[in-house]
Design a protein around this motif. Structure first.
Motif, mmCIF file in Angstrom:
data_model
loop_
_atom_site.group_PDB
_atom_site.id
_atom_site.type_symbol
_atom_site.label_atom_id
_atom_site.label_comp_id
_atom_site.label_asym_id
_atom_site.label_seq_id
_atom_site.Cartn_x
_atom_site.Cartn_y
_atom_site.Cartn_z
ATOM 1 N N TRP A 139 -2.212 13.230 7.717
ATOM 2 C CA TRP A 139 -0.757 13.052 7.762
ATOM 3 C C TRP A 139 -0.380 11.573 7.818
ATOM 4 O O TRP A 139 0.537 11.132 7.155
ATOM 5 C CB TRP A 139 -0.210 13.803 8.963
ATOM 6 C CG TRP A 139 1.240 13.557 9.229
ATOM 7 C CD1 TRP A 139 2.295 13.972 8.463
ATOM 8 C CD2 TRP A 139 1.794 12.835 10.320
ATOM 9 N NE1 TRP A 139 3.466 13.552 9.019
ATOM 10 C CE2 TRP A 139 3.187 12.838 10.172
ATOM 11 C CE3 TRP A 139 1.245 12.184 11.416
ATOM 12 C CZ2 TRP A 139 4.040 12.225 11.063
ATOM 13 C CZ3 TRP A 139 2.097 11.575 12.317
ATOM 14 C CH2 TRP A 139 3.469 11.594 12.133
ATOM 15 N N LYS A 140 -1.156 10.793 8.608
ATOM 16 C CA LYS A 140 -0.823 9.382 8.785
ATOM 17 C C LYS A 140 -1.309 8.524 7.615
ATOM 18 O O LYS A 140 -0.588 7.638 7.158
ATOM 19 C CB LYS A 140 -1.420 8.875 10.098
ATOM 20 C CG LYS A 140 -1.062 7.445 10.397
ATOM 21 C CD LYS A 140 -1.359 7.099 11.823
ATOM 22 C CE LYS A 140 -1.144 5.621 12.015
ATOM 23 N NZ LYS A 140 -0.041 5.282 12.817
ATOM 24 N N PHE A 141 -2.528 8.747 7.126
ATOM 25 C CA PHE A 141 -3.120 7.858 6.114
ATOM 26 C C PHE A 141 -3.308 8.513 4.749
ATOM 27 O O PHE A 141 -3.697 7.847 3.799
ATOM 28 C CB PHE A 141 -4.477 7.341 6.591
ATOM 29 C CG PHE A 141 -4.411 6.530 7.853
ATOM 30 C CD1 PHE A 141 -3.850 5.263 7.847
ATOM 31 C CD2 PHE A 141 -4.904 7.035 9.031
ATOM 32 C CE1 PHE A 141 -3.789 4.521 9.006
ATOM 33 C CE2 PHE A 141 -4.852 6.302 10.192
ATOM 34 C CZ PHE A 141 -4.286 5.037 10.188
ATOM 35 N N GLY A 142 -3.119 9.775 4.613
ATOM 36 C CA GLY A 142 -3.402 10.457 3.362
ATOM 37 C C GLY A 142 -4.904 10.708 3.251
ATOM 38 O O GLY A 142 -5.625 10.729 4.239
ATOM 39 N N LEU A 143 -5.382 10.884 2.037
ATOM 40 C CA LEU A 143 -6.805 11.155 1.838
ATOM 41 C C LEU A 143 -7.597 9.874 1.592
ATOM 42 O O LEU A 143 -8.610 9.886 0.909
ATOM 43 C CB LEU A 143 -6.995 12.139 0.682
ATOM 44 C CG LEU A 143 -6.497 13.554 0.962
ATOM 45 C CD1 LEU A 143 -6.623 14.423 -0.279
ATOM 46 C CD2 LEU A 143 -7.247 14.171 2.117
ATOM 47 N N THR A 144 -7.154 8.763 2.143
ATOM 48 C CA THR A 144 -7.850 7.489 2.000
ATOM 49 C C THR A 144 -8.994 7.425 3.013
ATOM 50 O O THR A 144 -8.826 7.793 4.175
ATOM 51 C CB THR A 144 -6.867 6.323 2.266
ATOM 52 O OG1 THR A 144 -5.740 6.496 1.428
ATOM 53 C CG2 THR A 144 -7.514 4.994 1.998
ATOM 54 N N MET A 145 -10.141 6.940 2.560
ATOM 55 C CA MET A 145 -11.283 6.798 3.459
ATOM 56 C C MET A 145 -11.017 5.679 4.465
ATOM 57 O O MET A 145 -10.321 4.713 4.161
ATOM 58 C CB MET A 145 -12.550 6.485 2.662
ATOM 59 C CG MET A 145 -13.024 7.632 1.809
ATOM 60 S SD MET A 145 -13.468 8.998 2.871
ATOM 61 C CE MET A 145 -13.172 10.352 1.794
ATOM 62 N N PRO A 146 -11.579 5.785 5.683
ATOM 63 C CA PRO A 146 -11.282 4.803 6.737
ATOM 64 C C PRO A 146 -11.616 3.360 6.334
ATOM 65 O O PRO A 146 -10.940 2.429 6.755
ATOM 66 C CB PRO A 146 -12.155 5.248 7.908
ATOM 67 C CG PRO A 146 -12.463 6.670 7.657
ATOM 68 C CD PRO A 146 -12.434 6.861 6.164
ATOM 69 N N TRP A 147 -12.634 3.142 5.533
ATOM 70 C CA TRP A 147 -13.023 1.776 5.183
ATOM 71 C C TRP A 147 -12.137 1.185 4.087
ATOM 72 O O TRP A 147 -12.266 0.036 3.772
ATOM 73 C CB TRP A 147 -14.497 1.700 4.791
ATOM 74 C CG TRP A 147 -14.886 2.709 3.761
ATOM 75 C CD1 TRP A 147 -14.784 2.581 2.410
ATOM 76 C CD2 TRP A 147 -15.420 3.999 3.995
ATOM 77 N NE1 TRP A 147 -15.216 3.718 1.796
ATOM 78 C CE2 TRP A 147 -15.623 4.617 2.757
ATOM 79 C CE3 TRP A 147 -15.746 4.712 5.153
ATOM 80 C CZ2 TRP A 147 -16.133 5.884 2.613
ATOM 81 C CZ3 TRP A 147 -16.249 5.977 5.007
ATOM 82 C CH2 TRP A 147 -16.443 6.566 3.767
ATOM 83 N N LYS A 148 -11.221 1.997 3.545
ATOM 84 C CA LYS A 148 -10.320 1.499 2.522
ATOM 85 C C LYS A 148 -8.887 1.328 3.033
ATOM 86 O O LYS A 148 -7.992 1.017 2.277
ATOM 87 C CB LYS A 148 -10.323 2.431 1.303
ATOM 88 C CG LYS A 148 -11.628 2.442 0.560
ATOM 89 C CD LYS A 148 -11.528 3.293 -0.669
ATOM 90 C CE LYS A 148 -12.878 3.263 -1.401
ATOM 91 N NZ LYS A 148 -12.832 4.084 -2.603
ATOM 92 N N ILE A 149 -8.678 1.589 4.311
ATOM 93 C CA ILE A 149 -7.336 1.461 4.885
ATOM 94 C C ILE A 149 -7.060 -0.026 5.142
ATOM 95 O O ILE A 149 -7.831 -0.706 5.806
ATOM 96 C CB ILE A 149 -7.212 2.256 6.191
ATOM 97 C CG1 ILE A 149 -7.357 3.740 5.910
ATOM 98 C CG2 ILE A 149 -5.890 1.956 6.883
ATOM 99 C CD1 ILE A 149 -7.348 4.603 7.145
ATOM 100 N N SER A 150 -5.957 -0.523 4.615
ATOM 101 C CA SER A 150 -5.612 -1.928 4.854
ATOM 102 C C SER A 150 -4.234 -1.963 5.524
ATOM 103 O O SER A 150 -3.206 -1.708 4.924
ATOM 104 C CB SER A 150 -5.583 -2.706 3.532
ATOM 105 O OG SER A 150 -4.676 -2.110 2.643
ATOM 106 N N GLU A 151 -4.235 -2.235 6.804
ATOM 107 C CA GLU A 151 -2.996 -2.326 7.566
ATOM 108 C C GLU A 151 -2.972 -3.577 8.367
ATOM 109 O O GLU A 151 -3.883 -4.003 8.962
ATOM 110 C CB GLU A 151 -2.842 -1.114 8.490
ATOM 111 C CG GLU A 151 -2.045 -0.034 7.853
ATOM 112 C CD GLU A 151 -1.659 1.033 8.852
ATOM 113 O OE1 GLU A 151 -1.433 0.727 10.025
ATOM 114 O OE2 GLU A 151 -1.611 2.195 8.435
#
Length: 151
Positions: A139-151
């Motif tokens: 819900w928060k990040f979508g189906l993005t893998m954790p190592w590709k999250i850029s915040e």
């Protein structure tokens, strides 16, 4: 590295008395060396046999300990090394007997209906919690893998 033991003579006496009364315990084997007779006949050959068994068992146990932190069946390999040692050393035979007894007791406890029900309930609760956490993540990040999250 002496294969002789007072424990072995006690077990042998118990085995003799059990066989005299007609009782037989298949799991209780005589303690001590299981080396072939021609090796036991020579003290030097038997000592070198014991050293060889100890070194091989030590190598297997060390490999098992390494597998505890590396990928692999660590505990299984450690018990395999203990089984190698148990072919020659009384102390390893006693440790394996104790381990087998504890594993059998744990298996019997696990088959208890109350314990099974409790384990099923705890597993279900754990799976629900994991599903909720995965749902929050998606819900928060979508189906993005954790190592590709850029915040």
């Amino acid at each position: 590295m002496n294969a002789e033991s007072d424990e072995r003579t006690k077990v042998a006496e118990q085995a003799d008395s059990a066989s005299a009364t007609g009782e037989s315990d298949r799991e209780e084997r005589e303690l001590g060396s299981r080396a072939p007779g021609f090796i036991k006949a020579s003290k030097a050959l038997h000592l070198s046999w014991q050293v060889g068994v100890f070194v091989v068992g030590l190598g297997v146990v060390i490999a098992g300990v390494l597998m505890l932190v590396l990928p692999g069946p660590g505990w299984l390999v450690i018990f395999g090394g203990m089984a190698i040692w148990a072919t020659e050393f009384v102390w390893a035979q006693l440790v394996l007997r104790w381990t087998k007894r504890k594993v059998t007791e744990a298996a019997q406890r696990a088959l208890d209906p109350k314990v099974r029900r409790r384990n099923i309930i705890l597993t279900t609760i754990g799976l629900v919690i994991m599903a909720v956490l995965v749902g929050i993540y998606v819900w928060k990040f979508g189906l993005t893998m954790p190592w590709k999250i850029s915040e």
